[in-house]
Design a protein around this motif. Sequence first.
Motif, mmCIF file in Angstrom:
data_model
loop_
_atom_site.group_PDB
_atom_site.id
_atom_site.type_symbol
_atom_site.label_atom_id
_atom_site.label_comp_id
_atom_site.label_asym_id
_atom_site.label_seq_id
_atom_site.Cartn_x
_atom_site.Cartn_y
_atom_site.Cartn_z
ATOM 1 N N HIS A 1 0.847 -1.184 0.000
ATOM 2 C CA HIS A 1 0.000 0.000 0.000
ATOM 3 C C HIS A 1 0.883 1.235 0.000
ATOM 4 O O HIS A 1 1.950 1.259 0.627
ATOM 5 C CB HIS A 1 -0.930 -0.003 1.210
ATOM 6 C CG HIS A 1 -1.916 -1.125 1.199
ATOM 7 N ND1 HIS A 1 -3.055 -1.102 0.436
ATOM 8 C CD2 HIS A 1 -1.910 -2.331 1.845
ATOM 9 C CE1 HIS A 1 -3.735 -2.232 0.606
ATOM 10 N NE2 HIS A 1 -3.053 -2.995 1.456
ATOM 11 N N SER A 2 0.445 2.243 -0.710
ATOM 12 C CA SER A 2 1.222 3.477 -0.807
ATOM 13 C C SER A 2 1.575 4.014 0.571
ATOM 14 O O SER A 2 2.694 4.475 0.807
ATOM 15 C CB SER A 2 0.456 4.530 -1.601
ATOM 16 O OG SER A 2 0.310 4.128 -2.934
ATOM 17 N N GLU A 3 0.607 3.937 1.499
ATOM 18 C CA GLU A 3 0.836 4.473 2.839
ATOM 19 C C GLU A 3 2.003 3.779 3.530
ATOM 20 O O GLU A 3 2.813 4.414 4.222
ATOM 21 C CB GLU A 3 -0.425 4.337 3.697
ATOM 22 C CG GLU A 3 -1.618 5.128 3.180
ATOM 23 C CD GLU A 3 -2.411 4.372 2.116
ATOM 24 O OE1 GLU A 3 -1.943 3.303 1.655
ATOM 25 O OE2 GLU A 3 -3.488 4.870 1.738
ATOM 26 N N HIS A 4 2.090 2.460 3.339
ATOM 27 C CA HIS A 4 3.177 1.703 3.954
ATOM 28 C C HIS A 4 4.521 2.123 3.359
ATOM 29 O O HIS A 4 5.511 2.304 4.081
ATOM 30 C CB HIS A 4 2.968 0.202 3.749
ATOM 31 C CG HIS A 4 4.133 -0.633 4.175
ATOM 32 N ND1 HIS A 4 4.442 -0.874 5.496
ATOM 33 C CD2 HIS A 4 5.100 -1.261 3.441
ATOM 34 C CE1 HIS A 4 5.521 -1.623 5.570
ATOM 35 N NE2 HIS A 4 5.948 -1.879 4.338
ATOM 36 N N VAL A 5 4.590 2.264 2.016
ATOM 37 C CA VAL A 5 5.830 2.663 1.349
ATOM 38 C C VAL A 5 6.238 4.062 1.809
ATOM 39 O O VAL A 5 7.415 4.331 2.062
ATOM 40 C CB VAL A 5 5.674 2.615 -0.178
ATOM 41 C CG1 VAL A 5 6.952 3.101 -0.868
ATOM 42 C CG2 VAL A 5 5.327 1.204 -0.648
ATOM 43 N N GLU A 6 5.255 4.940 1.942
ATOM 44 C CA GLU A 6 5.535 6.307 2.409
ATOM 45 C C GLU A 6 6.205 6.278 3.777
ATOM 46 O O GLU A 6 7.224 6.950 4.016
ATOM 47 C CB GLU A 6 4.236 7.109 2.495
ATOM 48 C CG GLU A 6 3.594 7.418 1.163
ATOM 49 C CD GLU A 6 2.177 7.947 1.345
ATOM 50 O OE1 GLU A 6 1.939 8.683 2.336
ATOM 51 O OE2 GLU A 6 1.306 7.606 0.531
ATOM 52 N N ARG A 7 5.616 5.513 4.703
ATOM 53 C CA ARG A 7 6.160 5.455 6.060
ATOM 54 C C ARG A 7 7.516 4.761 6.083
ATOM 55 O O ARG A 7 8.446 5.211 6.758
ATOM 56 C CB ARG A 7 5.192 4.714 6.984
ATOM 57 C CG ARG A 7 3.907 5.473 7.283
ATOM 58 C CD ARG A 7 3.172 4.832 8.457
ATOM 59 N NE ARG A 7 2.873 3.434 8.199
ATOM 60 C CZ ARG A 7 1.748 3.005 7.624
ATOM 61 N NH1 ARG A 7 0.819 3.884 7.226
ATOM 62 N NH2 ARG A 7 1.540 1.718 7.437
ATOM 63 N N GLU A 8 7.633 3.676 5.354
ATOM 64 C CA GLU A 8 8.858 2.876 5.367
ATOM 65 C C GLU A 8 10.054 3.656 4.828
ATOM 66 O O GLU A 8 11.162 3.561 5.372
ATOM 67 C CB GLU A 8 8.649 1.614 4.517
ATOM 68 C CG GLU A 8 9.776 0.603 4.571
ATOM 69 C CD GLU A 8 9.805 -0.198 5.861
ATOM 70 O OE1 GLU A 8 10.858 -0.805 6.131
ATOM 71 O OE2 GLU A 8 8.801 -0.208 6.599
ATOM 72 N N LEU A 9 9.823 4.434 3.771
ATOM 73 C CA LEU A 9 10.932 5.134 3.116
ATOM 74 C C LEU A 9 10.958 6.631 3.421
ATOM 75 O O LEU A 9 11.880 7.332 2.987
ATOM 76 C CB LEU A 9 10.862 4.908 1.596
ATOM 77 C CG LEU A 9 10.981 3.441 1.152
ATOM 78 C CD1 LEU A 9 10.879 3.332 -0.364
ATOM 79 C CD2 LEU A 9 12.292 2.827 1.628
ATOM 80 N N GLY A 10 9.955 7.103 4.150
ATOM 81 C CA GLY A 10 9.931 8.507 4.535
ATOM 82 C C GLY A 10 9.773 9.464 3.372
ATOM 83 O O GLY A 10 10.487 10.469 3.279
#
Length: 238
Positions: A29-38
């Motif tokens: 999910h985009s949200e997960h990628v956003e959080r994971e990679l900042g």
Amino acid sequence: MISRLHSLVVETLGKSIVGGELEPGATMHSEHVERELGVSRSVVREAVRVLQSLGLVETVKRIGIRVLPRSEWNLFDPSIIRWRLADAEKGAQLRSLTELRSAVEPAAAELAAQHSPDELAAELMAVAAQMRASGRAGDLQRFLDLDIRFHSLVLTASGNEMFSKLHDVIGEVLRGRTYYGLMPLHPHEEALQLHVDVANAIQARRPEDARAAMDKIMRRTAVEVEQVWVDEPRLYVG
């Protein structure tokens, strides 16, 4: 900054997919990628578009970003080639690329001897001479740059636009051989001479000799690196 972050997402996800950490069918999910990679939503969105163009992922409504199987990958894309060469299966990738080169480059050299513009043939001779000098000097980075230029020129000089578009593919495999320690510190004299022979035959308009010399280069290349793939299974991708 946006460009750097965009590259970070593409590289991170691309390597994870090609390396098998993210298996076919896995979803993100985009949200997960956003959080994971900042990174921001817009950066993830643009990166996913790039990965889609490579055949690595698809976006599915209400599910997210789905990883696609190898059969969907754009295996000729330089980024995928580079990621595969950096992965544990680099042997299989090198074998596939070497076999591709062995099929295409002798034919390209033969066509170049028939159709090359004079200025391209002259440049090829100059590059071959520079390769010999840098190879003897042990300047591997200079030799690599010239080697990539040499093979790109042969493809271009063939007058076949499909062959010429393979220059990035061949550039990546030549870089991979050097960066992963598969090149001797001093290229063999025979290999240096064979590049001169190809250039000579093209400039002198001797198609059969150009093909034969390039075929010898490809066979020598296969012998030099085949230990990397000797135990790698072949990949049957539909």
